[in-house]
Design a protein around this motif. Structure first.
Motif, PDB file in Angstrom:
ATOM      1  N   LEU A  42       0.784  -1.238   0.120  1.00  0.00           N
ATOM      2  CA  LEU A  42      -0.131   0.153   0.111  1.00  0.00           C
ATOM      3  C   LEU A  42       0.948   1.316  -0.018  1.00  0.00           C
ATOM      4  O   LEU A  42       1.612   1.577   1.083  1.00  0.00           O
ATOM      5  CB  LEU A  42      -0.857  -0.175   1.110  1.00  0.00           C
ATOM      6  N   ARG A  43       0.919   1.996  -1.013  1.00  0.00           N
ATOM      7  CA  ARG A  43       1.793   3.285  -1.230  1.00  0.00           C
ATOM      8  C   ARG A  43       0.622   4.677  -0.731  1.00  0.00           C
ATOM      9  O   ARG A  43      -0.310   4.802  -1.453  1.00  0.00           O
ATOM     10  CB  ARG A  43       2.263   3.445  -2.819  1.00  0.00           C
ATOM     11  N   THR A  44       1.362   5.226   0.269  1.00  0.00           N
ATOM     12  CA  THR A  44       0.464   6.381   0.492  1.00  0.00           C
ATOM     13  C   THR A  44       1.533   7.600   0.673  1.00  0.00           C
ATOM     14  O   THR A  44       2.855   7.649   0.847  1.00  0.00           O
ATOM     15  CB  THR A  44       0.272   6.107   2.136  1.00  0.00           C
ATOM     16  N   ALA A  45       0.924   8.628   0.637  1.00  0.00           N
ATOM     17  CA  ALA A  45       1.806   9.959   0.569  1.00  0.00           C
ATOM     18  C   ALA A  45       1.005  11.141   1.197  1.00  0.00           C
ATOM     19  O   ALA A  45      -0.060  10.996   1.589  1.00  0.00           O
ATOM     20  CB  ALA A  45       2.260  10.336  -0.803  1.00  0.00           C
ATOM     21  N   ASP A  46       1.544  12.198   1.404  1.00  0.00           N
ATOM     22  CA  ASP A  46       0.956  13.346   2.008  1.00  0.00           C
ATOM     23  C   ASP A  46       0.084  13.097   3.363  1.00  0.00           C
ATOM     24  O   ASP A  46      -0.990  13.505   3.312  1.00  0.00           O
ATOM     25  CB  ASP A  46      -0.083  13.738   1.102  1.00  0.00           C
ATOM     26  N   SER A  62      -2.977  10.596   1.120  1.00  0.00           N
ATOM     27  CA  SER A  62      -3.508   9.942  -0.391  1.00  0.00           C
ATOM     28  C   SER A  62      -2.953   8.788  -0.678  1.00  0.00           C
ATOM     29  O   SER A  62      -2.167   8.052   0.039  1.00  0.00           O
ATOM     30  CB  SER A  62      -2.818  11.036  -1.415  1.00  0.00           C
ATOM     31  N   HIS A  63      -3.252   8.079  -1.736  1.00  0.00           N
ATOM     32  CA  HIS A  63      -3.063   6.639  -2.047  1.00  0.00           C
ATOM     33  C   HIS A  63      -2.504   6.584  -3.445  1.00  0.00           C
ATOM     34  O   HIS A  63      -3.127   6.760  -4.699  1.00  0.00           O
ATOM     35  CB  HIS A  63      -4.110   5.808  -1.960  1.00  0.00           C
ATOM     36  N   ASP A  64      -1.189   6.135  -3.740  1.00  0.00           N
ATOM     37  CA  ASP A  64      -0.682   5.982  -4.931  1.00  0.00           C
ATOM     38  C   ASP A  64      -0.802   4.486  -5.360  1.00  0.00           C
ATOM     39  O   ASP A  64      -0.342   3.671  -4.632  1.00  0.00           O
ATOM     40  CB  ASP A  64       1.002   6.311  -4.787  1.00  0.00           C
ATOM     41  N   GLU A  65      -1.466   4.768  -6.765  1.00  0.00           N
ATOM     42  CA  GLU A  65      -1.527   3.321  -6.938  1.00  0.00           C
ATOM     43  C   GLU A  65      -0.378   2.960  -7.782  1.00  0.00           C
ATOM     44  O   GLU A  65       0.547   3.838  -8.439  1.00  0.00           O
ATOM     45  CB  GLU A  65      -2.661   3.308  -8.264  1.00  0.00           C
ATOM     46  N   GLU A  66      -0.099   1.668  -7.919  1.00  0.00           N
ATOM     47  CA  GLU A  66       1.297   0.951  -8.475  1.00  0.00           C
ATOM     48  C   GLU A  66       1.384   1.484  -9.961  1.00  0.00           C
ATOM     49  O   GLU A  66       0.510   1.367 -10.730  1.00  0.00           O
ATOM     50  CB  GLU A  66       1.123  -0.454  -8.433  1.00  0.00           C
ATOM     51  N   CYS A  67       2.635   2.017 -10.218  1.00  0.00           N
ATOM     52  CA  CYS A  67       2.838   2.435 -11.557  1.00  0.00           C
ATOM     53  C   CYS A  67       1.922   3.374 -12.275  1.00  0.00           C
ATOM     54  O   CYS A  67       1.724   3.402 -13.391  1.00  0.00           O
ATOM     55  CB  CYS A  67       3.111   1.157 -12.412  1.00  0.00           C
ATOM     56  N   GLN A  68       1.248   4.500 -11.466  1.00  0.00           N
ATOM     57  CA  GLN A  68       0.321   5.238 -11.777  1.00  0.00           C
ATOM     58  C   GLN A  68       0.899   6.246 -12.863  1.00  0.00           C
ATOM     59  O   GLN A  68       2.023   6.468 -13.029  1.00  0.00           O
ATOM     60  CB  GLN A  68      -0.366   5.916 -10.585  1.00  0.00           C
ATOM     61  N   GLU A  69       0.246   6.823 -13.729  1.00  0.00           N
ATOM     62  CA  GLU A  69       0.441   7.694 -14.608  1.00  0.00           C
ATOM     63  C   GLU A  69       0.130   9.100 -14.319  1.00  0.00           C
ATOM     64  O   GLU A  69      -0.814   9.651 -13.691  1.00  0.00           O
ATOM     65  CB  GLU A  69      -0.409   7.615 -15.977  1.00  0.00           C
ATOM     66  N   ASP A  70       1.327   9.947 -13.829  1.00  0.00           N
ATOM     67  CA  ASP A  70       1.324  11.142 -13.566  1.00  0.00           C
ATOM     68  C   ASP A  70       0.479  11.567 -12.485  1.00  0.00           C
ATOM     69  O   ASP A  70      -0.147  12.577 -12.589  1.00  0.00           O
ATOM     70  CB  ASP A  70       1.242  12.102 -14.885  1.00  0.00           C
ATOM     71  N   PHE A  71       0.583  10.914 -11.509  1.00  0.00           N
ATOM     72  CA  PHE A  71      -0.179  10.982 -10.266  1.00  0.00           C
ATOM     73  C   PHE A  71      -1.883  11.139 -10.160  1.00  0.00           C
ATOM     74  O   PHE A  71      -2.293  11.804  -9.832  1.00  0.00           O
ATOM     75  CB  PHE A  71       0.001  12.441  -9.578  1.00  0.00           C
ATOM     76  N   TRP A  72      -2.141  10.273 -11.464  1.00  0.00           N
ATOM     77  CA  TRP A  72      -3.526   9.815 -11.447  1.00  0.00           C
ATOM     78  C   TRP A  72      -3.915   8.981 -10.251  1.00  0.00           C
ATOM     79  O   TRP A  72      -3.423   7.837 -10.196  1.00  0.00           O
ATOM     80  CB  TRP A  72      -3.934   9.211 -12.798  1.00  0.00           C
TER      81      TRP A  72
END
Length: 335
Positions: A42-46, A62-72
């Motif tokens: 689970l990738r988290t930030a902020d 916030s929740h970073d999806e794996e290999c997301q495109e440009d912080f989508w």
């Protein structure tokens, strides 16, 4: 909306600091506290940290999806703990699928408690950012606010709209002063270092964004965070989106006096943070770019460090550590 509540143990294999290259190494001699153990994969930030009336620490991310495109990004999470080592996962608290006015960019949230309700203030948006030909960009972001009877949601967008449509804005910080007045600070196009008062019902703003007096120093910034300690107010931010810096004032709206750096940059990576007191100890929450079991290289992960003040109220500089706050239970244990 999917709801997850899982207790996570503190056993977690973590890598050390990296920049923008594939690299990791383990420090076997230190207790691993960073990144915070919010769940494998689970990738988290902020991280936005708050202590509510139940005595727990809550961190909204916030929740970073794996290999997301440009912080989508699509949804927001929360995590709660009493020892800062074992965390319970709550979420998603809210998703862009629940919004009628945005479908992407579920970026840095914040939270507040007032009127017997919990509030999640969040940025979200639409469109696409064209980094090659910026004139073709259609990306827009606004600030929403959702309510819940519980600190862990589910949250509902009660106004079914952003708080305003112009200026383009993100990275909200919601501060409630001792008199109950709520102030909203944001990172916004041509409106950094601005503040607006929230209405008493927390569903609208009072007046327009007001430019604050920053003492003549206004570097590029994002992710403001405002808190109070004693008689001092602190406006903290990632200066140039990298270095955590701060100002002090005797008022939540300034004038502010620049005081310098809290934490230096790490491999030219962005940062986003919060500062809160818990059981008598001040804590800095932030995120790091770490290469941990990812096919995409460094990803963002939430972390924490102890924070200390000098006698005059200024903040002592902080160094990133692997240990973090892993010894919190021992550190704050009564004698």
């Amino acid at each position: 909306m999917k709801k997850l509540a899982t207790t996570i143990t503190s056993a977690f294999l973590a890598g050390t600091i990296v920049g923008c290259a594939h690299h990791s190494e383990n420090n076997d001699t230190a207790v691993q506290g960073n990144p915070l153990n919010f769940g494998e994969g689970l990738r988290t930030a902020d991280p936005s940290a708050h202590v509510w009336n139940d005595g727990k620490m809550y961190v909204y991310t916030s929740h970073d999806e794996e290999c997301q495109e440009d912080f989508w990004m699509k949804d927001w999470y929360a995590f709660s703990s009493t020892d800062l080592q074992n965390w319970e996962t709550h979420g998603p608290l809210l998703s862009v699928d629940d919004l009628s006015w945005a479908d992407n960019y579920a970026w840095a949230p914040d939270a507040a408690y007032k009127n017997g309700k919990y509030y999640l203030v969040f940025p979200a948006g639409t469109g696409h950012k064209d980094r090659v030909n910026p004139e073709n960009s259609t990306k827009w972001m606004g600030i929403g606010i959702a309510e819940s009877d519980s600190p862990t949601g589910p949250f509902k967008d009660m106004i079914d709209a952003p708080l305003w449509t112009s200026p383009y804005a993100n990275d909200p910080s919601l501060f409630i002063d001792d008199d109950g007045q709520a102030y909203l600070y944001v990172h916004a196009k041509d409106h950094d270092y601005h503040v607006v008062k929230m209405a008493d019902d927390m569903r609208s703003t009072k007046g327009d964004l007001v430019k604050m007096d920053m003492g003549g120093y206004e570097p590029k910034m994002e992710g403001p965070w405002v808190f109070k300690r004693g008689d001092n107010y602190y406006f903290t931010m990632p200066e140039n989106n990298r270095v955590l810096s701060y100002y002090m004032s005797k008022s939540p709206t300034g004038p502010w006096e620049y005081k310098g750096e809290i934490m230096g940059q790490e491999h030219n990576s962005n940062n986003h943070h919060s500062i809160v007191e818990y059981q008598g100890q001040w804590i800095l929450f932030y995120h790091r770019w770490l290469d941990i079991d990812s096919a995409c290289g460094p990803q963002r992960h939430s972390a924490a460090e102890y924070l200390y003040f000098n006698d005059d109220g200024t903040i002592q500089p902080i160094t990133r550590t692997d240990k973090g706050v892993s010894d919190f239970s021992v550190k704050v244990k009564p004698n």
